[in-house]
Design a protein around this motif. Sequence first.
Motif, mmCIF file in Angstrom:
data_model
loop_
_atom_site.group_PDB
_atom_site.id
_atom_site.type_symbol
_atom_site.label_atom_id
_atom_site.label_comp_id
_atom_site.label_asym_id
_atom_site.label_seq_id
_atom_site.Cartn_x
_atom_site.Cartn_y
_atom_site.Cartn_z
ATOM 1 N N LYS A 115 0.812 -1.225 0.000
ATOM 2 C CA LYS A 115 0.000 0.000 0.000
ATOM 3 C C LYS A 115 0.841 1.269 0.000
ATOM 4 O O LYS A 115 0.412 2.313 -0.468
ATOM 5 C CB LYS A 115 -0.939 0.005 1.214
ATOM 6 N N LEU A 125 2.634 8.052 7.241
ATOM 7 C CA LEU A 125 1.650 7.083 7.740
ATOM 8 C C LEU A 125 2.059 6.538 9.112
ATOM 9 O O LEU A 125 1.593 5.490 9.541
ATOM 10 C CB LEU A 125 1.477 5.923 6.745
ATOM 11 N N PRO A 284 -7.044 5.980 14.812
ATOM 12 C CA PRO A 284 -7.713 5.287 13.693
ATOM 13 C C PRO A 284 -8.311 6.258 12.674
ATOM 14 O O PRO A 284 -8.137 6.086 11.468
ATOM 15 C CB PRO A 284 -8.801 4.458 14.401
ATOM 16 N N GLU A 285 -8.993 7.297 13.180
ATOM 17 C CA GLU A 285 -9.579 8.315 12.288
ATOM 18 C C GLU A 285 -8.481 9.020 11.488
ATOM 19 O O GLU A 285 -8.609 9.230 10.274
ATOM 20 C CB GLU A 285 -10.337 9.338 13.140
ATOM 21 N N MET A 287 -5.367 7.938 10.753
ATOM 22 C CA MET A 287 -4.732 7.028 9.785
ATOM 23 C C MET A 287 -5.616 6.833 8.553
ATOM 24 O O MET A 287 -5.127 6.818 7.421
ATOM 25 C CB MET A 287 -4.437 5.678 10.441
ATOM 26 N N LYS A 288 -6.908 6.704 8.792
ATOM 27 C CA LYS A 288 -7.837 6.525 7.676
ATOM 28 C C LYS A 288 -7.817 7.753 6.767
ATOM 29 O O LYS A 288 -7.753 7.639 5.537
ATOM 30 C CB LYS A 288 -9.250 6.282 8.231
ATOM 31 N N GLN A 289 -7.849 8.946 7.383
ATOM 32 C CA GLN A 289 -7.866 10.174 6.591
ATOM 33 C C GLN A 289 -6.555 10.394 5.853
ATOM 34 O O GLN A 289 -6.533 10.745 4.666
ATOM 35 C CB GLN A 289 -8.164 11.375 7.500
ATOM 36 N N SER A 291 -4.341 8.114 4.937
ATOM 37 C CA SER A 291 -4.223 7.104 3.876
ATOM 38 C C SER A 291 -5.075 7.479 2.675
ATOM 39 O O SER A 291 -4.653 7.308 1.525
ATOM 40 C CB SER A 291 -4.656 5.725 4.405
ATOM 41 N N THR A 292 -6.277 7.998 2.950
ATOM 42 C CA THR A 292 -7.178 8.404 1.860
ATOM 43 C C THR A 292 -6.570 9.561 1.076
ATOM 44 O O THR A 292 -6.529 9.537 -0.163
ATOM 45 C CB THR A 292 -8.558 8.816 2.427
#
Length: 332
Positions: A115, A125, A284-285, A287-289, A291-292
């Motif tokens: 990824k 990241l 978590p929020e 990392m998700k943002q 990564s997006t």
Amino acid sequence: MTKTILLKNRPEGKPSMSDFEFKTEESENTVNQGELLLETKYVSVDPYLRGRMSDAKSYVPPFQLDKPIQSGVIAEVLESKNDKFKAGDFVSGMLNWQTKQVSKAEGLTKVDSSKAPLSAYLGILGMTGLTAYTGLTEIGKPKAGETLVVSGAAGAVGSVVGQIGKILGLRVIGIAGTDEKIEMLKSKFGFDAGINYKTTKDMKAAIAEAAPNGVDIYFDNVGGPISDAVLVNINRLARIIVCGAISVYNNTEAPKSLSVQPFLVKNSALMQGFIVSNYTDKFPEAMKQLSTWLAEDKLTYSETIVKGFDNIPSAFIDLFEGKNKGKMVVEL
């Protein structure tokens, strides 16, 4: 054969090579139930490690003399007796400056090399990205149209903060120490303006010119006179996010600094220091943002990769000379 880097002396002022000791030994590396045998692939060097080399009270315990130094590391699992990991996995965590080591797997996270490049998990990241995101959003509370100033802007955290600021609709001004870095801030990271503090005679005036509507958010990575100059230009209800103070980490005497209180009172401004672990519930929020945004090419990153285990201490020392662009990583 296993190589290890130990803390030999507590530095006075800027660290030097004599503060580190290299040890090479034949090691059995016996793996017991629940443990992993790891081979180091990438090592993160960061300014905050300087604080851990001193025997002073801080938010993390100091390194012990004649013991291995630790930082963020990406390692490959060579052998596993732990159900959560298998040989061939890559993991990220706080590990020793060591070529191979046995770990109880506490605090390790699997990372996916398909990824993103492995080194990215030490930077955009990893703790770098999380620090930038949580500091700016949780303390800065940015609103579109506001002005953000970032010091140490060409560094690992600063370059990500500025990009997130642009995504969120801010005017972003970066402060760095070379014309090359200023150009990179604008061309690669999309900053609106940049100020070279080494060639600028009047920082207060330069900030006022770059931020004609004043400064609403200041993300401070350096402290010292640069931050004093920003304070003079803050707006009412400004938010000052104190992430680091690299300009004073090696001082042997207490720095003489501006009294911040009048600026904070006059502007009803907030000044808050933080460490990234304050916001673990937001990881978590975040990392998700991150990564997006990375997948959407809204974020990019810069790395300075130094090769060779023996060069870890010199790469660390180079941070205090500003020799890095973005994240400083050592590849083994």
